[in-house]
Design a protein around this motif. Structure first.
Motif, short mmCIF file in Angstrom:
data_model
loop_
_atom_site.label_atom_id
_atom_site.label_comp_id
_atom_site.label_asym_id
_atom_site.label_seq_id
_atom_site.Cartn_x
_atom_site.Cartn_y
_atom_site.Cartn_z
N SER A 10 -18.48 36.21 -17.78
CA SER A 10 -18.61 34.68 -18.02
C SER A 10 -18.74 34.33 -19.60
N LEU A 11 -18.79 32.92 -19.67
CA LEU A 11 -18.93 32.71 -21.06
C LEU A 11 -20.24 33.37 -21.75
N LEU A 12 -21.10 33.13 -20.82
CA LEU A 12 -22.63 33.59 -21.39
C LEU A 12 -22.55 34.95 -21.68
N GLU A 13 -21.95 35.95 -20.90
CA GLU A 13 -21.72 37.39 -21.11
C GLU A 13 -20.87 37.61 -22.43
N LEU A 14 -19.75 36.64 -22.50
CA LEU A 14 -19.11 36.68 -23.83
C LEU A 14 -20.00 36.38 -25.11
N HIS A 15 -20.67 35.49 -24.97
CA HIS A 15 -21.69 34.82 -26.07
C HIS A 15 -22.48 36.07 -26.42
N THR A 16 -22.97 36.66 -25.41
CA THR A 16 -24.13 37.73 -25.62
C THR A 16 -23.33 39.02 -26.38
N ALA B 2 -32.23 34.36 -24.32
CA ALA B 2 -32.94 33.97 -23.24
C ALA B 2 -32.96 32.45 -22.91
N ALA B 3 -32.84 31.45 -23.96
CA ALA B 3 -32.76 30.02 -23.82
C ALA B 3 -31.61 29.78 -22.99
N PHE B 4 -30.61 30.34 -23.53
CA PHE B 4 -29.14 30.17 -22.60
C PHE B 4 -29.45 30.46 -21.25
N ALA B 5 -29.87 31.54 -21.12
CA ALA B 5 -30.10 32.12 -19.60
C ALA B 5 -30.80 31.15 -18.91
N ARG B 6 -31.92 30.72 -19.37
CA ARG B 6 -32.76 29.70 -18.52
C ARG B 6 -31.89 28.48 -18.47
#
Length: 207
Positions: free
Chosen positions: A2-8, A87-91
């Motif tokens: 996912s994009l969030l995983e790529l961001h991390t 954490a903020a992006f995950a929320r």
């Protein structure tokens, strides 16, 4: 992925670069105009805090985006602020329909769709990680890590290719310079740098 995983992943790669910065290197010049390495790192930490606040629903208040001191521990400051941002992006992503973010540097603070905002920060993270790496020496380890990850390289190129490139958008003082021609043998990271006006051959001037 996912994009969030790529961001991390982008934050992890950037943190690995910042971890190598020594206090005496904070005075080094960078490709970012007249910014020293200290100023660049303070900008990065400030951006982490600003994006985290935006993800948590804050408005486009410039106070929330101020550069933040890194003192003698740039790696620690970077990692701490990056963890808050993750954490903020995950929320925000956990909502059935993630709310747009209010980013003061984009659309005059108007709403930016969540995934687009994450993409913007992924781009900012990797490009500034390169700025840090090239200030310290050859950035080969960073560029190779991105080039060898097709999903991450693809996301970086996609966002870089979508950055407005008109004369007004790339005028002096803007975040990015005019698009440069990429070398025919350039990998994805160098092609993204060229799209943003970075010179892949930049090096600290010899005194």
């Amino acid at each position: 992925m996912s994009l969030l995983e790529l961001h991390t992943r982008s934050l992890e790669l950037a943190a690995a670069v910042v971890d190598t910065v020594q206090p005496e290197q904070l005075v080094l010049p960078t490709p970012c105009g007249d910014w020293s390495l200290r100023r660049l790192l303070e900008h990065l930490v400030g951006q982490h805090r600003g994006f985290a606040a935006a993800a948590d629903g804050a408005g486009p208040d410039l106070v929330l985006w101020r550069d933040a001191p890194v003192h003698g521990d740039p790696g620690g400051a970077f990692r701490h602020s990056a963890a808050r941002l993750t954490a903020a992006f995950a929320r925000a992503a956990a909502a059935p329909r993630p709310a747009p973010l209010r980013l003061p540097g984009i659309r005059d603070g108007g709403p930016v769709p969540f995934e687009r905002a994450v993409g913007f920060h992924l781009l900012d993270t990797l490009v500034h990680a390169w700025d840090v790496a090239v200030a310290l020496g050859p950035p080969d380890r960073l560029t190779a890590a991105v080039d060898e990850d097709p999903a991450l390289a693809g996301a970086l190129l996609a966002v870089a290719g979508a950055v407005p490139a008109g004369p007004a958008d790339r005028a002096p003082g803007r975040a990015f310079a005019a698009v440069r021609a990429a070398d025919g043998a350039a990998g994805p990271f160098e092609r993204a740098l060229a799209l943003l006006g970075r010179d892949p051959a930049w090096a600290v001037p010899v005194r």
